[in-house]
Design a protein around this motif. Structure first.
Motif, PDB file in Angstrom:
ATOM      1  N   GLY A 122       0.782  -1.231   0.000  1.00 34.58           N
ATOM      2  CA  GLY A 122       0.000   0.000   0.000  1.00 34.58           C
ATOM      3  C   GLY A 122       0.813   1.281   0.000  1.00 34.58           C
ATOM      4  N   LYS A 123       2.129   1.178  -0.123  1.00 35.30           N
ATOM      5  CA  LYS A 123       3.002   2.359  -0.083  1.00 35.30           C
ATOM      6  C   LYS A 123       3.511   2.699  -1.490  1.00 35.30           C
ATOM      7  CE  LYS A 123       4.076   2.449   4.611  1.00 35.30           C
ATOM      8  NZ  LYS A 123       3.151   1.857   5.338  1.00 35.30           N
ATOM      9  N   ARG A 124       3.844   3.971  -1.690  1.00 36.76           N
ATOM     10  CA  ARG A 124       4.478   4.419  -2.935  1.00 36.76           C
ATOM     11  C   ARG A 124       5.986   4.421  -2.708  1.00 36.76           C
ATOM     12  NH1 ARG A 124       1.692   7.008  -6.866  1.00 36.76           N
ATOM     13  NH2 ARG A 124       3.470   8.378  -7.262  1.00 36.76           N
ATOM     14  N   PHE A 125       6.725   3.808  -3.637  1.00 35.70           N
ATOM     15  CA  PHE A 125       8.168   3.728  -3.467  1.00 35.70           C
ATOM     16  C   PHE A 125       8.874   3.550  -4.807  1.00 35.70           C
ATOM     17  CE2 PHE A 125       6.564  -0.590  -3.217  1.00 35.70           C
ATOM     18  CZ  PHE A 125       7.472  -1.341  -3.947  1.00 35.70           C
ATOM     19  N   THR A 126      10.152   3.869  -4.779  1.00 37.57           N
ATOM     20  CA  THR A 126      11.038   3.593  -5.908  1.00 37.57           C
ATOM     21  C   THR A 126      11.856   2.367  -5.542  1.00 37.57           C
ATOM     22  OG1 THR A 126      11.169   5.918  -6.540  1.00 37.57           O
ATOM     23  CG2 THR A 126      12.941   4.477  -7.333  1.00 37.57           C
ATOM     24  N   PHE A 127      11.878   1.389  -6.440  1.00 34.71           N
ATOM     25  CA  PHE A 127      12.667   0.176  -6.243  1.00 34.71           C
ATOM     26  C   PHE A 127      14.007   0.364  -6.937  1.00 34.71           C
ATOM     27  CE2 PHE A 127      14.332  -3.834  -7.781  1.00 34.71           C
ATOM     28  CZ  PHE A 127      14.269  -4.635  -6.649  1.00 34.71           C
ATOM     29  N   ILE A 128      15.072  -0.069  -6.270  1.00 34.89           N
ATOM     30  CA  ILE A 128      16.421  -0.046  -6.845  1.00 34.89           C
ATOM     31  C   ILE A 128      17.061  -1.393  -6.555  1.00 34.89           C
ATOM     32  CG2 ILE A 128      18.691   1.077  -6.872  1.00 34.89           C
ATOM     33  CD1 ILE A 128      17.245   3.562  -5.612  1.00 34.89           C
ATOM     34  N   GLY A 129      17.561  -2.060  -7.597  1.00 37.12           N
ATOM     35  CA  GLY A 129      18.203  -3.361  -7.428  1.00 37.12           C
ATOM     36  C   GLY A 129      19.232  -3.602  -8.519  1.00 37.12           C
ATOM     37  N   PHE A 130      20.315  -2.846  -8.486  1.00 39.85           N
ATOM     38  CA  PHE A 130      21.339  -2.969  -9.530  1.00 39.85           C
ATOM     39  C   PHE A 130      22.185  -4.231  -9.349  1.00 39.85           C
ATOM     40  CE2 PHE A 130      20.689   1.684  -9.667  1.00 39.85           C
ATOM     41  CZ  PHE A 130      20.371   1.796 -11.007  1.00 39.85           C
ATOM     42  N   PRO A 131      22.435  -4.931 -10.451  1.00 45.35           N
ATOM     43  CA  PRO A 131      23.307  -6.112 -10.402  1.00 45.35           C
ATOM     44  C   PRO A 131      24.771  -5.709 -10.508  1.00 45.35           C
ATOM     45  CG  PRO A 131      22.494  -5.818 -12.622  1.00 45.35           C
ATOM     46  CD  PRO A 131      21.863  -4.725 -11.784  1.00 45.35           C
ATOM     47  N   LEU A 132      25.644  -6.637 -10.143  1.00 45.56           N
ATOM     48  CA  LEU A 132      27.057  -6.478 -10.450  1.00 45.56           C
ATOM     49  C   LEU A 132      27.214  -6.598 -11.963  1.00 45.56           C
ATOM     50  CD1 LEU A 132      28.558  -8.815  -7.699  1.00 45.56           C
ATOM     51  CD2 LEU A 132      28.390  -6.322  -7.654  1.00 45.56           C
ATOM     52  N   LYS A 133      28.210  -5.952 -12.527  1.00 44.24           N
ATOM     53  CA  LYS A 133      28.441  -5.998 -13.977  1.00 44.24           C
ATOM     54  C   LYS A 133      29.305  -7.215 -14.292  1.00 44.24           C
ATOM     55  CE  LYS A 133      29.465  -2.979 -17.856  1.00 44.24           C
ATOM     56  NZ  LYS A 133      29.888  -1.631 -18.252  1.00 44.24           N
ATOM     57  N   ILE A 134      28.646  -8.394 -14.305  1.00 42.79           N
ATOM     58  CA  ILE A 134      29.329  -9.667 -14.518  1.00 42.79           C
ATOM     59  C   ILE A 134      29.291  -9.995 -16.007  1.00 42.79           C
ATOM     60  CG2 ILE A 134      29.322 -12.135 -13.984  1.00 42.79           C
ATOM     61  CD1 ILE A 134      27.817 -11.386 -11.362  1.00 42.79           C
ATOM     62  N   ALA A 135      30.453 -10.057 -16.639  1.00 41.40           N
ATOM     63  CA  ALA A 135      30.528 -10.362 -18.069  1.00 41.40           C
ATOM     64  C   ALA A 135      29.911 -11.726 -18.332  1.00 41.40           C
ATOM     65  CB  ALA A 135      31.979 -10.329 -18.549  1.00 41.40           C
ATOM     66  N   GLY A 136      28.898 -11.758 -19.193  1.00 42.00           N
ATOM     67  CA  GLY A 136      28.250 -13.012 -19.535  1.00 42.00           C
ATOM     68  C   GLY A 136      27.422 -13.605 -18.417  1.00 42.00           C
ATOM     69  N   GLY A 137      27.096 -12.839 -17.397  1.00 39.08           N
ATOM     70  CA  GLY A 137      26.394 -13.354 -16.222  1.00 39.08           C
ATOM     71  C   GLY A 137      24.945 -13.706 -16.484  1.00 39.08           C
ATOM     72  N   SER A 138      24.525 -14.843 -15.934  1.00 38.04           N
ATOM     73  CA  SER A 138      23.120 -15.255 -16.032  1.00 38.04           C
ATOM     74  C   SER A 138      22.264 -14.555 -14.981  1.00 38.04           C
ATOM     75  CB  SER A 138      22.994 -16.762 -15.868  1.00 38.04           C
ATOM     76  OG  SER A 138      23.334 -17.154 -14.550  1.00 38.04           O
ATOM     77  N   GLY A 139      22.904 -13.853 -14.077  1.00 34.85           N
ATOM     78  CA  GLY A 139      22.247 -13.125 -13.010  1.00 34.85           C
ATOM     79  C   GLY A 139      23.293 -12.536 -12.097  1.00 34.85           C
ATOM     80  N   SER A 140      22.836 -11.963 -10.992  1.00 35.82           N
ATOM     81  CA  SER A 140      23.775 -11.349 -10.060  1.00 35.82           C
ATOM     82  C   SER A 140      23.103 -11.114  -8.717  1.00 35.82           C
ATOM     83  CB  SER A 140      24.236  -9.997 -10.600  1.00 35.82           C
ATOM     84  OG  SER A 140      24.988  -9.300  -9.622  1.00 35.82           O
ATOM     85  N   PRO A 141      23.862 -11.276  -7.623  1.00 43.62           N
ATOM     86  CA  PRO A 141      23.352 -10.800  -6.343  1.00 43.62           C
ATOM     87  C   PRO A 141      23.128  -9.284  -6.444  1.00 43.62           C
ATOM     88  CG  PRO A 141      25.267 -12.199  -6.004  1.00 43.62           C
ATOM     89  CD  PRO A 141      25.173 -11.908  -7.476  1.00 43.62           C
ATOM     90  N   VAL A 142      22.149  -8.789  -5.680  1.00 41.95           N
ATOM     91  CA  VAL A 142      21.856  -7.359  -5.675  1.00 41.95           C
ATOM     92  C   VAL A 142      21.654  -6.886  -4.233  1.00 41.95           C
ATOM     93  CG1 VAL A 142      20.742  -7.384  -7.942  1.00 41.95           C
ATOM     94  CG2 VAL A 142      19.342  -7.632  -5.901  1.00 41.95           C
ATOM     95  N   ARG A 143      21.824  -5.608  -4.024  1.00 44.90           N
ATOM     96  CA  ARG A 143      21.395  -4.961  -2.787  1.00 44.90           C
ATOM     97  C   ARG A 143      20.126  -4.206  -3.162  1.00 44.90           C
ATOM     98  NH1 ARG A 143      23.881  -3.509   2.212  1.00 44.90           N
ATOM     99  NH2 ARG A 143      22.144  -2.927   3.569  1.00 44.90           N
TER     100      ARG A 143
END
Length: 184
Positions: A156-177
């Protein structure tokens, strides 16, 4: 402005998906001995709170370092699925976070979310769903966040989501903060 942390802490105790590498954090250097403090890290790309890139399930899908950074930041909304929240008709370009109490979603729900124009999706569960669910989102270059925490604080809250990945070359994903920046 208030910031809500949506991330798991990475430690040796962090649970991992069955078959994935365990999180290892080894002491590398100490101030007393080396003049500085540092740890060596070892873990899979999908450890803790993380984002999946199309390359995770699609043969020629873009890797995490090939995705536009604007996919990882935007207006967020939390849908409490285990309480029966209905899908709003206006989700275009929103980052939709699903409070599932650890459950997975169906390919049909994934298709509806794609049809509503979501920018990215996330879940409090270990996985958003099976291979079909992943392919629905990733074939449209919609990043998938998994293992999010504290989503109840955002209902029920208004917010901006931020979840930048690490810049992993060829990465299938990345941990995020992952964080939510609440509007006053």
């Amino acid at each position: 402005m208030r910031i809500v942390d949506l991330s798991m802490t990475l430690s040796k105790e962090t649970p991992t998906y069955p078959g994935d590498p365990k999180v290892e954090i080894k002491h590398w250097a100490s101030i007393e001995k080396d003049g500085y403090y540092m740890n060596a890290l070892s873990f899979g790309e999908h450890s803790g709170t993380h984002v999946d890139a199309p390359a995770h399930f699609l043969q020629n899908g873009n890797a995490v370092d090939e995705l536009s950074l604007d996919l990882f930041i935007g207006e967020g909304v939390v849908l409490d699925l285990h309480k029966g929240d209905e899908l709003p008709q206006r989700l275009e370009k929103k980052i939709v976070l699903l409070l599932t109490a650890g459950g997975e979603i169906t390919p049909e729900l994934a298709e509806k979310l794609v049809g509503l124009g979501v920018k990215a999706v996330g879940t409090d569960g270990e996985s958003i769903g099976d291979e079909r669910v992943h392919k629905v989102f990733l074939s449209h270059e919609i990043p998938i966040y998994e293992n999010l925490r504290n989503l109840k604080k955002l209902v029920g809250k208004r917010f901006t989501f931020i979840g930048f990945p690490l810049k992993i070359a060829g990465g299938s994903g990345s941990p995020v903060r992952a964080v939510a920046v609440l509007e006053d």
